[in-house]
Enzyme design. Structure first.
Site, PDB file in Angstrom:
ATOM      1  N   PRO A  90      32.108  48.958  32.004  1.00 35.19           N
ATOM      2  CA  PRO A  90      30.947  48.044  32.597  1.00 35.19           C
ATOM      3  C   PRO A  90      29.578  47.291  31.264  1.00 35.19           C
ATOM      4  CG  PRO A  90      31.480  50.781  33.057  1.00 35.19           C
ATOM      5  CD  PRO A  90      32.476  49.713  32.381  1.00 35.19           C
ATOM      6  N   ARG A 155      47.938  32.768  30.016  1.00 36.39           N
ATOM      7  CA  ARG A 155      47.784  31.307  30.583  1.00 36.39           C
ATOM      8  C   ARG A 155      47.609  30.199  29.911  1.00 36.39           C
ATOM      9  NH1 ARG A 155      44.120  28.704  32.588  1.00 36.39           N
ATOM     10  NH2 ARG A 155      45.057  27.215  33.972  1.00 36.39           N
ATOM     11  N   ASP A 170      43.095  21.084  28.733  1.00 37.46           N
ATOM     12  CA  ASP A 170      41.859  20.865  27.036  1.00 37.46           C
ATOM     13  C   ASP A 170      41.177  19.463  27.461  1.00 37.46           C
ATOM     14  OD1 ASP A 170      42.787  22.512  26.155  1.00 37.46           O
ATOM     15  OD2 ASP A 170      44.605  22.008  25.368  1.00 37.46           O
TER      16      ASP A 170
HETATM   17  C1  4G1 Z   1      28.303  51.871  35.462  1.00 44.02           C
HETATM   18  C2  4G1 Z   1      33.351  47.138  36.356  1.00 44.02           C
HETATM   19  C3  4G1 Z   1      29.571  51.755  36.026  1.00 44.02           C
HETATM   20  C4  4G1 Z   1      33.682  48.497  35.906  1.00 44.02           C
HETATM   21  C5  4G1 Z   1      27.431  50.219  36.748  1.00 44.02           C
HETATM   22  C6  4G1 Z   1      33.771  45.868  35.433  1.00 44.02           C
HETATM   23  C7  4G1 Z   1      29.898  49.539  36.612  1.00 44.02           C
HETATM   24  C8  4G1 Z   1      36.289  47.510  32.862  1.00 44.02           C
HETATM   25  C9  4G1 Z   1      34.988  47.395  34.124  1.00 44.02           C
HETATM   26  C10 4G1 Z   1      30.103  50.936  36.542  1.00 44.02           C
HETATM   27  C11 4G1 Z   1      34.870  48.514  34.750  1.00 44.02           C
HETATM   28  C12 4G1 Z   1      28.791  49.731  36.719  1.00 44.02           C
HETATM   29  C13 4G1 Z   1      34.223  46.397  34.519  1.00 44.02           C
HETATM   30  C14 4G1 Z   1      31.944  51.564  36.737  1.00 44.02           C
HETATM   31  C15 4G1 Z   1      35.220  50.184  35.253  1.00 44.02           C
HETATM   32  C16 4G1 Z   1      34.895  53.891  33.416  1.00 44.02           C
HETATM   33  C17 4G1 Z   1      36.477  53.944  34.441  1.00 44.02           C
HETATM   34  C18 4G1 Z   1      34.200  53.067  33.356  1.00 44.02           C
HETATM   35  C19 4G1 Z   1      35.877  52.998  35.679  1.00 44.02           C
HETATM   36  C20 4G1 Z   1      34.586  52.711  34.938  1.00 44.02           C
HETATM   37  C21 4G1 Z   1      28.567  48.188  37.371  1.00 44.02           C
HETATM   38  C22 4G1 Z   1      33.468  53.127  36.397  1.00 44.02           C
HETATM   39  N1  4G1 Z   1      35.443  45.385  33.343  1.00 44.02           N
HETATM   40  N2  4G1 Z   1      34.139  50.841  35.093  1.00 44.02           N
HETATM   41  N3  4G1 Z   1      32.270  52.731  35.881  1.00 44.02           N
HETATM   42  O1  4G1 Z   1      32.357  50.751  37.758  1.00 44.02           O
HETATM   43  O2  4G1 Z   1      35.912  50.541  33.762  1.00 44.02           O
HETATM   44  O3  4G1 Z   1      35.542  46.371  32.377  1.00 44.02           O
END
Ligand code: 4G1
Length: 251
Positions: A90, A155, A170
């Protein structure tokens, strides 16, 4: 392109990666995706890969050693050549179409999917080259974000989409929201297809679509209307839109 997915839940990927365009890319040999189950590298008899956070607090943290061993395993399978190592989290930079285009040029990607409250910071320091997020919401793991990234990147790999689709991508249509689309039937529930689309007048249709795309973008996502996506013709259309709005205000 080769992608190594490091995850605690490889089975989550079977639906999305075995259907549609990603499947076709894999079948054609344009994309090779391997899964490494981080749990296989736990190194203890209970196969655990998480532990309580130093300093206290709720939840568990993924330990560094299993992830690093999984990473080394993935590297060794690929002959040790360098790769982008992407952590889905996140706090990462927001993944967008520019990232998709950029990553599609790489030979080898490793994507790490986090779980629990996240991963030991030392994995970032030792191995991660890019941290990416797909947006601001709370999820249970990085697997769904990783699928979003792979779908968007796949894609963009040359040869994955038909030539027509990639040419449109493009040149002309990039950077704006889409114009409205219609197909048969011509009349439906008292709503008919805009007359111009059936006129056969290709140039008028092209201009109408561009105007619709600009209108929708102006209305819903004005942040996308940046100088670099606008042609001289676009500016003319936008000026014309402004004039017609001024006409409405004056009444
Ligand atoms: C604090 C969202 C925690 C979540 C603030 C988008 C979200 C990976 C992503 C979290 C994840 C916010 C993403 C949260 C993600 C560890 C495992 C992190 C799951 C995890 C806004 C949990 N894009 N989230 N924490 O969701 O991995 O890539």
């Amino acid at each position: 392109m080769k992608i190594d997915m490091l995850t605690l839940f490889p089975e989550m990927f079977s639906g999305p990666f075995d259907s549609s365009i990603v499947k076709r890319a894999r079948d054609r040999g344009l994309l090779e995706i391997s899964f490494t189950d981080i749990r296989d590298f736990s190194g203890n008899k209970h196969h655990t890969v998480d532990d309580t956070p130093y300093g206290g607090g709720a939840g568990m943290v993924m330990q560094a050693p299993p992830i690093m061993r999984a990473l080394e395993h993935a590297y060794s399978q690929r002959g040790g050549a360098s790769a982008r190592v992407i952590l889905m989290c996140p706090t990462g930079l927001t993944f967008d179409q520019h990232w998709a285009r950029d990553l599609a040029r790489e030979e080898h990607l490793v994507i790490i999917c986090g779980h629990y409250e996240g991963i030991d910071e030392r994995v970032r320091e030792l191995a991660v080259t890019d941290e990416l997020s797909i947006g601001d919401y709370v999820l249970t793991g990085g697997e769904l974000p990783a699928m979003v990234v792979v779908d968007a990147v796949a894609r963009m790999i040359p040869g994955v989409l038909g030539e027509q689709a990639s040419a449109e991508e493009d040149s002309f249509y990039q950077g704006l929201l889409e114009y409205p689309q219609y197909t048969r039937p011509r009349d439906y529930e008292d709503l008919s297809v805009p007359q111009i689309l059936m006129s056969g007048h290709h140039e008028k249709i092209r201009l109408w679509r561009r105007r619709q795309a600009l209108l929708k973008t102006l209305e819903r996502r004005p942040d996308l209307l940046r100088e670099e996506v606008l042609s001289c013709e676009d500016r003319d259309i936008l000026r014309e839109i402004v004039v017609s709005i001024q006409g409405v205000i004056k009444g």
